[in-house]
Design an enzyme around this catalytic site. Structure first.
Site, PDB file in Angstrom:
ATOM      1  N   THR A  40       0.818  -1.214   0.000  1.00  0.00           N
ATOM      2  CA  THR A  40       0.000   0.000   0.000  1.00  0.00           C
ATOM      3  C   THR A  40       0.853   1.265   0.000  1.00  0.00           C
ATOM      4  O   THR A  40       0.431   2.297  -0.521  1.00  0.00           O
ATOM      5  CB  THR A  40      -0.957   0.020   1.204  1.00  0.00           C
ATOM      6  N   TYR A  97      12.106  -6.747   5.133  1.00  0.00           N
ATOM      7  CA  TYR A  97      12.073  -7.865   4.183  1.00  0.00           C
ATOM      8  C   TYR A  97      13.214  -7.756   3.192  1.00  0.00           C
ATOM      9  O   TYR A  97      13.765  -6.674   2.959  1.00  0.00           O
ATOM     10  CB  TYR A  97      10.736  -7.941   3.446  1.00  0.00           C
ATOM     11  N   TRP A 112      10.840 -10.356   8.087  1.00  0.00           N
ATOM     12  CA  TRP A 112      10.984 -10.249   9.534  1.00  0.00           C
ATOM     13  C   TRP A 112      10.003  -9.154   9.978  1.00  0.00           C
ATOM     14  O   TRP A 112      10.294  -7.968   9.896  1.00  0.00           O
ATOM     15  CB  TRP A 112      12.407  -9.846   9.917  1.00  0.00           C
ATOM     16  N   ARG A 238      -3.167  -9.833 -14.568  1.00  0.00           N
ATOM     17  CA  ARG A 238      -2.613 -11.128 -14.974  1.00  0.00           C
ATOM     18  C   ARG A 238      -1.180 -11.003 -15.472  1.00  0.00           C
ATOM     19  O   ARG A 238      -0.784 -11.664 -16.437  1.00  0.00           O
ATOM     20  CB  ARG A 238      -3.497 -11.758 -16.040  1.00  0.00           C
ATOM     21  N   GLY A 239      -0.392 -10.158 -14.816  1.00  0.00           N
ATOM     22  CA  GLY A 239       1.011 -10.035 -15.173  1.00  0.00           C
ATOM     23  C   GLY A 239       1.198  -9.521 -16.578  1.00  0.00           C
ATOM     24  O   GLY A 239       0.675  -8.466 -16.964  1.00  0.00           O
ATOM     25  N   ASP A 270       1.247  -3.137  -7.631  1.00  0.00           N
ATOM     26  CA  ASP A 270       0.957  -1.936  -6.852  1.00  0.00           C
ATOM     27  C   ASP A 270       0.939  -0.698  -7.744  1.00  0.00           C
ATOM     28  O   ASP A 270       0.071   0.175  -7.603  1.00  0.00           O
ATOM     29  CB  ASP A 270       2.007  -1.740  -5.752  1.00  0.00           C
TER      30      ASP A 270
END
Length: 310
Positions: A40, A97, A112, A238-239, A270
């Protein structure tokens, strides 16, 4: 409920709810490049860039009182993202991360985040005025990751906020972003998702996540399920394939933009979602919004990390 682009002539106020983490990007030589990211938050940055002065974007989260949290806030301010809904919790830290990418640009994430400050975002005393203010926004945007990291108590408060916001004619935008590792079980995730879906006006969905969470056989089954819930506008990402859209009783597809070399697919979805929403808020049709989404995502996947330079 009216569609996203019928808010009226005023400048829309958008609140995006979720988590930003410390991001470590692992390079081919084993070194790490540090930045910040989160689904987000990535959408908030790209949305603020796409809207410019045509919208006011605030981020809703909880951070610590550490230097990483300071740097995050400074970076968001530099991107014209409002900080008035950001809590700073003493002694706490943001999550972390690491992104590892293969030769084709596909990602593997290591997290983490169990003690991250955002897990108490809606349960602290300081959260009360934030929750009270959220229904006055024109757009509330959250994701499946938001649902996971808020925990059961936080989700209850979010749901109450969505209901009240809807009563005040706000629009609700949801990106499904299902991450199994964040949930105790797939059943828990299904319950959480199903609790909020009746209040969503624009669903920005990744087909693979829908299939993993709900077991839908194909895209037609996804559309049928969201039509039954009553979601007015549904986008299936869908990529590299065309996205599929159902809005106003019509279904159509918009081809993706092809790129020669994919470097890193982090934040592709995103950025698509942000550009799609920005276009709709500016009066664009769903097809025009999808073209804008594909256009931005095609740029993002050619650069390492979640956020490309301005």
């Amino acid at each position: 409920m009216s569609t996203i682009n019928t808010l009226g002539p005023h400048t829309p106020r958008i609140a995006l709810i979720g988590e930003c983490m410390i991001e470590l990007q692992q390079r081919a030589d084993g070194s790490l490049q540090q930045s910040f990211g989160g689904d987000t938050l990535n959408a908030a940055v790209y949305l603020a860039r796409e809207l410019g002065e045509g919208g006011a974007v605030d981020y809703v989260t909880a951070l610590g009182d550490d230097s990483f949290s300071d740097a995050m806030c400074q970076g968001w301010a530099d991107e014209n993202i409002g900080l008035g809904m950001v809590q700073r919790l003493p002694g706490r830290l943001p999550g972390l991360y690491c992104i590892q990418t293969d030769a084709a640009g596909e990602r593997r994430f290591l997290y983490w985040r169990n003690e991250a400050a955002v897990r108490d975002c809606f349960t602290t005393p300081a959260a009360a005025p934030i929750l009270a203010a959220l229904p006055d926004y024109d757009i509330l945007y959250f994701s499946g990751i938001t649902l996971a990291v808020l925990g059961a108590q936080g989700r209850e408060k979010l749901l109450a906020t969505l209901i009240e916001a809807r009563q005040r004619d706000a629009r609700i935008v949801f990106d499904n972003n299902y991450r199994p590792r964040l949930w105790a079980s797939v059943e828990d995730a299904r319950v959480a998702y199903r609790s909020v879906l009746p209040y969503v006006d624009l669903a920005l969905l990744t087909v693979d996540d829908e299939q993993a969470l709900f077991g839908f056989a194909d895209c037609a089954a996804v559309f049928a399920a969201y039509e039954q819930v009553g979601t007015p506008e549904v986008v299936l990402k869908r990529g590299a394939e065309a996205c599929l859209i159902r809005c106003g009783g019509e279904s159509f597809e918009v081809p993706a933009q092809q790129v020669e070399r994919v470097v890193d697919t982090t934040a592709a979805g995103d950025s698509f979602s942000a550009a799609y929403l920005a276009s709709r808020l500016k009066g664009g049709s769903p097809a025009e919004a999808a073209e804008a989404g594909h256009r931005l995502a095609s740029r993002v996947i050619q650069v390492p990390g979640a956020l490309i330079p301005k």
